[in-house]
Write a protein that holds these residues in place. Structure first.
Motif, PDB file in Angstrom:
ATOM      1  N   GLU B 188     -24.141  80.507 -91.721  1.00 42.93           N
ATOM      2  CA  GLU B 188     -23.340  79.322 -91.401  1.00 42.93           C
ATOM      3  C   GLU B 188     -21.918  79.661 -90.979  1.00 42.93           C
ATOM      4  O   GLU B 188     -21.331  78.981 -90.151  1.00 42.93           O
ATOM      5  CB  GLU B 188     -23.300  78.374 -92.611  1.00 42.93           C
ATOM      6  CG  GLU B 188     -22.515  77.095 -92.348  1.00 42.93           C
ATOM      7  CD  GLU B 188     -22.059  76.398 -93.632  1.00 42.93           C
ATOM      8  OE1 GLU B 188     -22.698  76.585 -94.691  1.00 42.93           O
ATOM      9  OE2 GLU B 188     -21.049  75.676 -93.571  1.00 42.93           O
ATOM     10  N   GLN B 189     -21.328  80.681 -91.598  1.00 42.65           N
ATOM     11  CA  GLN B 189     -19.924  81.046 -91.344  1.00 42.65           C
ATOM     12  C   GLN B 189     -18.959  79.947 -91.772  1.00 42.65           C
ATOM     13  O   GLN B 189     -17.846  79.857 -91.241  1.00 42.65           O
ATOM     14  CB  GLN B 189     -19.699  81.413 -89.868  1.00 42.65           C
ATOM     15  CG  GLN B 189     -20.613  82.535 -89.395  1.00 42.65           C
ATOM     16  CD  GLN B 189     -20.369  82.926 -87.949  1.00 42.65           C
ATOM     17  OE1 GLN B 189     -20.725  82.202 -87.037  1.00 42.65           O
ATOM     18  NE2 GLN B 189     -19.748  84.067 -87.741  1.00 42.65           N
ATOM     19  N   GLY B 190     -19.399  79.123 -92.700  1.00 42.07           N
ATOM     20  CA  GLY B 190     -18.564  78.069 -93.253  1.00 42.07           C
ATOM     21  C   GLY B 190     -19.100  77.775 -94.645  1.00 42.07           C
ATOM     22  O   GLY B 190     -20.148  78.318 -95.041  1.00 42.07           O
ATOM     23  N   PRO B 191     -18.427  76.919 -95.417  1.00 45.65           N
ATOM     24  CA  PRO B 191     -18.780  76.719 -96.823  1.00 45.65           C
ATOM     25  C   PRO B 191     -19.667  75.509 -97.117  1.00 45.65           C
ATOM     26  O   PRO B 191     -19.925  75.211 -98.284  1.00 45.65           O
ATOM     27  CB  PRO B 191     -17.410  76.508 -97.462  1.00 45.65           C
ATOM     28  CG  PRO B 191     -16.639  75.778 -96.407  1.00 45.65           C
ATOM     29  CD  PRO B 191     -17.154  76.265 -95.076  1.00 45.65           C
ATOM     30  N   VAL B 192     -20.111  74.802 -96.090  1.00 45.13           N
ATOM     31  CA  VAL B 192     -20.733  73.499 -96.323  1.00 45.13           C
ATOM     32  C   VAL B 192     -22.039  73.596 -97.117  1.00 45.13           C
ATOM     33  O   VAL B 192     -22.225  72.897 -98.113  1.00 45.13           O
ATOM     34  CB  VAL B 192     -20.964  72.762 -94.983  1.00 45.13           C
ATOM     35  CG1 VAL B 192     -21.736  71.460 -95.204  1.00 45.13           C
ATOM     36  CG2 VAL B 192     -19.617  72.482 -94.309  1.00 45.13           C
ATOM     37  N   ASP B 195     -21.399  74.680-100.692  1.00 43.63           N
ATOM     38  CA  ASP B 195     -20.773  73.607-101.469  1.00 43.63           C
ATOM     39  C   ASP B 195     -21.784  72.503-101.801  1.00 43.63           C
ATOM     40  O   ASP B 195     -21.674  71.841-102.831  1.00 43.63           O
ATOM     41  CB  ASP B 195     -19.583  73.004-100.711  1.00 43.63           C
ATOM     42  CG  ASP B 195     -18.378  73.932-100.736  1.00 43.63           C
ATOM     43  OD1 ASP B 195     -18.444  74.976-101.421  1.00 43.63           O
ATOM     44  OD2 ASP B 195     -17.382  73.634-100.052  1.00 43.63           O
ATOM     45  N   GLY B 350     -19.980  74.711 -86.324  1.00 48.40           N
ATOM     46  CA  GLY B 350     -18.553  74.752 -86.033  1.00 48.40           C
ATOM     47  C   GLY B 350     -18.205  75.906 -85.129  1.00 48.40           C
ATOM     48  O   GLY B 350     -17.315  75.813 -84.287  1.00 48.40           O
ATOM     49  N   ALA B 351     -18.884  77.019 -85.279  1.00 46.51           N
ATOM     50  CA  ALA B 351     -18.611  78.214 -84.477  1.00 46.51           C
ATOM     51  C   ALA B 351     -19.435  78.185 -83.200  1.00 46.51           C
ATOM     52  O   ALA B 351     -20.348  77.376 -83.046  1.00 46.51           O
ATOM     53  CB  ALA B 351     -18.929  79.452 -85.294  1.00 46.51           C
ATOM     54  N   ASP B 373     -19.063  81.990 -99.878  1.00 50.42           N
ATOM     55  CA  ASP B 373     -17.683  81.543 -99.717  1.00 50.42           C
ATOM     56  C   ASP B 373     -17.350  81.216 -98.256  1.00 50.42           C
ATOM     57  O   ASP B 373     -16.171  81.109 -97.898  1.00 50.42           O
ATOM     58  CB  ASP B 373     -16.744  82.643-100.239  1.00 50.42           C
ATOM     59  CG  ASP B 373     -15.456  82.055-100.796  1.00 50.42           C
ATOM     60  OD1 ASP B 373     -15.433  80.848-101.093  1.00 50.42           O
ATOM     61  OD2 ASP B 373     -14.469  82.809-100.917  1.00 50.42           O
TER      62      ASP B 373
END
Lengths: 406, 406
Positions: B188-192, B195, B350-351, B373
Motif C-alpha cells: 500500500e505504501q500508506g497506513p490505511v 490502521d 495514493g501513489a 507503518d
C-alpha cells in the motif's frame, strides 16, 4: 540656537560619495580597503583645514580633536565612513560629516568650548568585510580584545591587522580613553519618522533583541497515501505556530517579530515535511516584554501542538539586552531639537550602532533623521538635504550644551 | 478458491532481496544496472523452470508467458523489480513474484486457462535512475514515444538505450500489444489498511493530483526598524495561507494537501521576507473536488490578503486526472478477496503505479496489502509473510476468473 551650513554639509556628503561611487548612485567603501582609506584621507584633509588634531588607535579608529579651554575628557561626536558593498551615501557618513560640519560652524563662529570636542570615525562598523559589525567601537570600549579584533579575517583570509598595515590606518592613541559623552547622528533606517511627519528622532536607547531557533519535528510520509488525520506534518505545525506568533505579537505594542529564514530538510513536493527549522527575531524596548513573549510563545506551542503529535525545540541563539541611553544626554538632544523648532519625537533604535558600545563606556545619546521609505543598506538610500542640516544642527547644539560654551 | 504457497513466495522474495542487498536490510537495484540485470536474470531462471516463454520489448520490459488454450490477448499480471537507491524488499518486487507464485500454483495444479497469462516486469518504474517514473509502462502504452524513452539519461549521462545495450535487456516483442486485462499486486505504501485492520485493499483507482506553485511577494525591511503595522511580510502571509489551506482541507473528506517545499529568497534572520515560494500537492479521488479546492483556496487568499498588502501567484505545475479502474476487473479482485475470506476494503491508490498507464490500454485493477507503518522507499520497508501470500492468492484468483478456467 546656532545653525550649521546645510549647503556645505551636503557638498561634503556628495564629495565623499564620489569615493567608491557605484553605478546606481550608492557608495562602496568596505572597511580598510583602498576606498575606505581614500574616504578617511579626504576626511583628514578637511579636518586639518579646520586645525583639528588627527590621531588613530590600534584598531584604526580615527579621531579629529578640537581643543577645549580645559584639558578634560572630550565630548565625542561621530559615526563611521565605511559602507556596505553596495551601500548608500548616508548610513554612517552622515554622522561623521555632520560632526565635521558642527566643528566647522564652531570655528567660523569662533566659539570656545570648555571641554574638547572630538570627531570619531569608527573602524568596520558595517561588518560587511570583517565580522562582527561595530568592530572598532567594540575594541575601543573593551567589549572585544584588541588581539581578537586584529585577528579577524575577511572572505579572502586577509586580517584586520594586515589591512591596517596596508592602509597605514593604525595609530598609538590609547584605547578606552575617558570620554565625557558621545553623540551620534544617523539616518533612521526605518519608516517611523517619515510616517509620523517628524524630522528629528530623539533616540532614547536600543531595543532588547532575542534571536531564536525553532525546530519542528514530525514524520515523513507519502503525500498521496497518508490520510490527513494520521499525518505528523512538521510544516503545517510550523505554519500554524508562526501564525500564532504573529497574532500574539500584534497585541503587544512595540513588539517586533520576524521569521527571516525557513528551511525544510530534504524538502520534496510529494513528501510530508518531517523536519522544519525557522529563525525568530524578537525585539522590544523592554527586556521584560521580550522575555515574557518567549514564555508565552512556548506556552502557546505547548497548548496547541499535542494534537498534532509534532515535537518542537525553541532555543536562544543570541540575547542582546535593552540599552537605555543616558537621560542627560538624551535631554540635550531633545532640548536642541525643541529649541531649533524641528518636529521631533522620541524613538527607539531598531538597528545596531557604535553608540551602543559607547553607551557602556560613557553617557551617550543619538539623533535620527528620516530616510526615504525607511530604505538603507541599499544604493538607493536617500535623505532630504534639509534633514541632513537638521541632524548637524541638533548634534552641534547637544554637544555644545554638554561641552560648555566658554 | 485456489491458494498459493506462502513459504515458496517468501523464499523467492528473500532470494531476490539478496541481489543488491543493502547494509540495513533493504535492496538497491537501480533500473538497468548490473544489479537490476541480475535480478531480472534470477526471475528469468525461475520463469523458465516453469516453462514460461520469455520475451522483451524495445524499452526492456520483460515478459514471461504461460500459454492459454486459445491464442487470444493475455491476462497480464506483474509490477517491477527495480528499486530506489536504498529501497525496500517489497515495493514492486512483491507484484512480480506474487505473479510468479500464481503461475507456479497454476502449474502444480495443472490448471489450463482459456487466455494466456503473462507476467510483466516493467522497466524503470521507480524513476530513481532515469526520469520519469513508470518509464517502461509509459513507452509500452504509448504515453511516451520509444525514442524519448531511449534518450533519457541518468545523472552520469548514460542513456536508457546505452543501458539496454549494456545489459542486453532490449528485445523485439511489439510495444502496445493487445492485452485482455492487467492486474498488479503492490504494497500500500500508506497506513490505511494497517490502521483499519484489513489485509487486502481492493484498489478502485488512482487519485486526481494537482501540483501547484505558490509565491508570495511582499517587501524586505529591517527586523529592528520596521513597525509591525507597516510590514508587508511575505512569510507571515504564506504561513497564514498554509494554515488556511490546512483548515479548509480538514473539512473535506479524502482531500489531501501537502506543502513539501518552502523557500525564502535571500533569507536572513533580521530581514523581513519579501519573496516566499512553496509547493502545494492536492489529491482526491474526484477531479471536481480537487478543482473546487483550488478555486476555494484562491478565494480565501483573495479575501484575506488585501489587508497584508502582499501579492500572491498560484500556478498549476502538473495536473493528473483521477483514474478509476475497470469495474469488472475491480470486481474480480473484490470477489477473490471475499471468496478467500480475507479482511478487505476498497481503497484509492495514493501513489503512482504502472497500472495507471496500463489502465488507459486495457481493463485494469490492483490489489494492495499493508506495509508496516505505511513505510516505503526505505530499507526498513516491511510486510507480514502471510500478507504476501494473500496478495498472491487474490492475484491468482482474479486473473483466473478473467482468463477463464478451461
Amino acid at each position: 540656537m546656532l545653525e550649521t551650513n546645510g549647503q556645505r554639509l551636503w557638498d561634503s556628503l556628495m564629495a565623499m560619495a564620489e569615493i567608491g561611487a557605484t553605478a546606481n548612485g550608492g557608495s562602496s567603501r568596505l572597511a580598510l580597503t583602498d576606498e575606505d582609506a581614500a574616504g578617511r584621507s579626504l576626511f583628514v584633509q578637511w579636518a586639518e583645514a579646520e586645525n583639528l588634531t588627527i590621531s588613530r588607535d590600534a584598531i584604526g579608529n580615527l579621531f579629529a580633536r578640537r581643543a577645549g579651554r580645559d584639558d578634560v575628557p572630550p565630548v565625542v561626536i561621530g559615526s563611521h565612513l565605511d559602507t556596505q558593498p553596495k551601500g548608500g551615501r548616508f548610513d554612517g557618513v552622515l554622522g561623521v560629516l555632520a560632526a565635521l560640519e558642527a566643528v566647522r560652524t564652531l570655528n567660523e563662529n569662533e566659539i570656545e568650548t570648555v571641554a574638547p570636542i572630538e570627531i570619531a570615525n569608527w573602524t568596520n562598523e558595517e561588518g560587511a568585510r570583517f565580522t562582527p559589525a561595530m568592530l572598532g567601537s567594540s575594541v575601543f570600549t573593551g567589549a572585544m580584545t584588541l588581539d581578537d579584533g586584529l585577528a579577524r579575517e575577511d572572505a579572502n583570509g586577509q586580517s584586520v591587522a594586515e589591512s591596517l598595515q596596508a592602509t597605514g590606518e593604525a595609530g598609538a592613541t590609547p584605547l578606552a580613553r575617558k570620554y565625557d559623552a558621545y553623540f551620534e547622528a544617523h539616518i533612521e533606517q526605518g519608516p517611523v519618522l517619515e510616517d509620523n511627519d517628524k524630522t528629528i528622532g530623539v533616540v532614547t536607547g536600543g531595543q532588547a533583541i532575542r534571536w531564536l531557533d525553532v525546530r519542528f519535528t514530525g514524520k515523513a510520509g507519502h503525500a498521496g497515501t497518508t490520510p490527513m488525520p494520521v499525518r505528523r506534518d512538521a510544516l503545517f505545525a510550523a505554519s500554524a505556530a508562526i501564525t500564532a506568533v504573529e497574532e500574539y505579537v500584534a497585541g503587544i505594542d512595540g513588539l517586533l517579530a520576524t521569521v527571516g529564514e525557513f528551511h525544510v530538510a530534504h524538502g520534496s513536493r510529494n513528501t510530508i515535511a518531517a523536519d522544519v527549522h525557522f529563525t525568530l527575531d524578537l525585539r522590544h524596548p523592554e527586556d521584560d516584554v521580550v522575555d515574557r513573549a518567549i514564555d508565552t510563545i512556548r506556552a502557546r506551542f505547548d497548548e496547541r501542538l499535542p494534537s498534532r503529535d509534532v515535537d518542537y525545540d525553541l532555543s536562544l541563539h543570541w540575547r542582546s539586552p535593552a540599552l537605555p541611553f543616558d537621560e542627560t544626554c538624551v535631554r540635550h538632544v531633545r532640548d536642541a531639537a525643541q529649541g531649533l523648532g524641528y518636529a521631533w519625537q522620541d524613538i527607539i533604535s531598531g538597528a545596531g550602532h557604535d553608540a551602543f558600545h559607547l553607551a557602556k563606556h560613557c553617557p551617550t545619546a543619538m539623533v535620527f533623521i528620516p530616510c526615504a521609505d525607511g530604505l538603507s543598506h541599499h544604493e538607493a538610500e536617500s535623505i532630504e538635504p534639509e534633514h541632513a542640516k537638521y541632524a548637524a544642527d541638533v548634534l552641534l547644539n547637544a554637544a555644545l550644551a554638554r561641552a560648555g560654551h566658554v
